[in-house]
Design a protein around this motif. Sequence first.
Motif, short mmCIF file in Angstrom:
data_model
loop_
_atom_site.label_atom_id
_atom_site.label_comp_id
_atom_site.label_asym_id
_atom_site.label_seq_id
_atom_site.Cartn_x
_atom_site.Cartn_y
_atom_site.Cartn_z
N SER A 183 4.53 9.75 -12.90
CA SER A 183 3.82 9.34 -11.68
C SER A 183 3.20 10.53 -10.96
O SER A 183 2.11 10.40 -10.38
N ARG A 184 3.84 11.67 -10.99
CA ARG A 184 3.25 12.86 -10.35
C ARG A 184 1.94 13.24 -11.02
O ARG A 184 0.94 13.51 -10.37
N GLU A 185 1.94 13.22 -12.37
CA GLU A 185 0.71 13.53 -13.11
C GLU A 185 -0.36 12.48 -12.82
O GLU A 185 -1.54 12.81 -12.70
N ALA A 186 0.05 11.22 -12.69
CA ALA A 186 -0.90 10.15 -12.40
C ALA A 186 -1.54 10.36 -11.03
O ALA A 186 -2.76 10.20 -10.86
N ARG A 187 -0.73 10.73 -10.05
CA ARG A 187 -1.25 11.00 -8.70
C ARG A 187 -2.25 12.15 -8.73
O ARG A 187 -3.32 12.07 -8.11
N GLU A 188 -1.91 13.21 -9.45
CA GLU A 188 -2.81 14.36 -9.53
C GLU A 188 -4.11 13.98 -10.25
O GLU A 188 -5.19 14.34 -9.82
N TRP A 189 -3.99 13.22 -11.35
CA TRP A 189 -5.16 12.84 -12.12
C TRP A 189 -6.10 11.95 -11.31
O TRP A 189 -7.30 12.17 -11.27
N VAL A 190 -5.56 10.92 -10.65
CA VAL A 190 -6.41 9.97 -9.94
C VAL A 190 -7.13 10.63 -8.76
O VAL A 190 -8.23 10.22 -8.40
N ALA A 191 -6.55 11.68 -8.19
CA ALA A 191 -7.15 12.34 -7.03
C ALA A 191 -8.00 13.55 -7.41
O ALA A 191 -8.76 14.05 -6.57
N SER A 192 -7.92 14.01 -8.64
CA SER A 192 -8.62 15.25 -9.03
C SER A 192 -10.11 15.02 -9.22
O SER A 192 -10.55 13.91 -9.55
N PRO A 193 -10.89 16.10 -9.02
CA PRO A 193 -12.35 15.99 -9.24
C PRO A 193 -12.65 15.66 -10.69
O PRO A 193 -11.92 16.07 -11.60
N ILE A 194 -13.72 14.95 -10.88
CA ILE A 194 -14.17 14.63 -12.24
C ILE A 194 -15.05 15.78 -12.69
O ILE A 194 -15.99 16.18 -11.99
N GLU A 195 -14.73 16.31 -13.86
CA GLU A 195 -15.50 17.43 -14.39
C GLU A 195 -16.87 16.98 -14.82
O GLU A 195 -17.04 15.91 -15.40
N ASP A 196 -17.84 17.80 -14.53
CA ASP A 196 -19.22 17.53 -14.95
C ASP A 196 -19.34 17.86 -16.43
O ASP A 196 -19.13 19.01 -16.84
N THR A 197 -19.67 16.87 -17.23
CA THR A 197 -19.73 17.07 -18.69
C THR A 197 -21.16 17.24 -19.18
O THR A 197 -21.41 17.18 -20.37
N LYS A 198 -22.09 17.47 -18.26
CA LYS A 198 -23.48 17.66 -18.67
C LYS A 198 -23.62 18.99 -19.40
O LYS A 198 -23.01 20.00 -19.03
N ILE A 199 -24.43 19.00 -20.41
CA ILE A 199 -24.68 20.22 -21.18
C ILE A 199 -25.81 20.96 -20.47
O ILE A 199 -26.89 20.39 -20.24
N PRO A 200 -25.59 22.24 -20.13
CA PRO A 200 -26.64 22.97 -19.42
C PRO A 200 -27.87 23.16 -20.31
O PRO A 200 -27.75 23.37 -21.52
N LEU A 201 -29.04 23.08 -19.69
CA LEU A 201 -30.29 23.30 -20.41
C LEU A 201 -30.53 24.80 -20.53
O LEU A 201 -30.34 25.54 -19.58
N SER A 202 -30.98 25.25 -21.66
CA SER A 202 -31.25 26.69 -21.86
C SER A 202 -32.64 27.04 -21.45
O SER A 202 -33.54 26.33 -21.54
N ILE A 258 0.85 -1.18 0.00
CA ILE A 258 0.00 0.00 0.00
C ILE A 258 0.89 1.24 0.00
O ILE A 258 1.90 1.30 0.71
N ILE A 259 0.53 2.23 -0.81
CA ILE A 259 1.23 3.52 -0.83
C ILE A 259 0.37 4.50 -0.05
O ILE A 259 -0.81 4.69 -0.35
N GLU A 260 0.94 5.11 0.95
CA GLU A 260 0.23 6.07 1.79
C GLU A 260 0.25 7.46 1.15
O GLU A 260 0.99 7.72 0.22
N GLY A 261 -0.58 8.35 1.68
CA GLY A 261 -0.57 9.75 1.26
C GLY A 261 -1.59 10.10 0.19
O GLY A 261 -1.53 11.20 -0.38
N PHE A 262 -2.53 9.23 -0.08
CA PHE A 262 -3.57 9.49 -1.05
C PHE A 262 -4.87 9.80 -0.32
O PHE A 262 -5.05 9.40 0.82
N PRO A 263 -5.80 10.49 -0.99
CA PRO A 263 -7.12 10.73 -0.37
C PRO A 263 -7.81 9.41 -0.05
O PRO A 263 -7.47 8.36 -0.62
N GLY A 264 -8.81 9.44 0.81
CA GLY A 264 -9.50 8.24 1.25
C GLY A 264 -10.25 7.49 0.17
O GLY A 264 -10.56 6.31 0.35
N ASN A 265 -10.53 8.15 -0.95
CA ASN A 265 -11.25 7.46 -2.03
C ASN A 265 -10.31 6.79 -3.02
O ASN A 265 -10.75 6.26 -4.03
N VAL A 266 -9.00 6.81 -2.73
CA VAL A 266 -8.00 6.22 -3.62
C VAL A 266 -7.27 5.09 -2.88
O VAL A 266 -6.72 5.29 -1.80
N VAL A 267 -7.30 3.90 -3.48
CA VAL A 267 -6.47 2.79 -2.99
C VAL A 267 -5.23 2.80 -3.88
O VAL A 267 -5.33 2.62 -5.10
#
Length: 130
Positions: free
Chosen positions: A111-130, A4-13
């Motif tokens: 690996s630094r980019e991978a750590r940032e990517w896996v922990a980053s928020p997922i962007e909402d790709t929904k198209i706003p309704l007008s 196990i690698i420590e130092g990641f948010p709780g939602n990342v194994v």
Amino acid sequence: MIEIIEGFPGNVVAVSATGEVTRDDYEKVLIPAVEAALARREKIRIYYELGSRFGRMEAGAAWDDLKLGVRHYLRWERVAVITDHDWIRHAVDVFRFMVAGEVKTFRMDESREAREWVASPIEDTKIPLS
């Protein structure tokens, strides 16, 4: 061996594999870590590092990996696989369909980019309704 690698948010194994990965590694390290994270969250993310010291995965470990992936198919939010082993990168591409969430491979020097990517928020790709 899986560690196990420590130092990641709780939602990342986060794990690192070296030498030979065995069924015992899955049953005593990876599966309990995943099950514990899933007990606390609806979806989780995986950071899986297979560096230059990674040798091979025994058949029993590969089978446990497949079963774990299928059993929790809809609960994988993101998976980052970090490796310079081309055969692993190709295998990830072939089996990508087995993960409902996002899957991305990175080279070891990314690996630094991978750590940032896996922990980053997922962007909402929904198209706003007008």
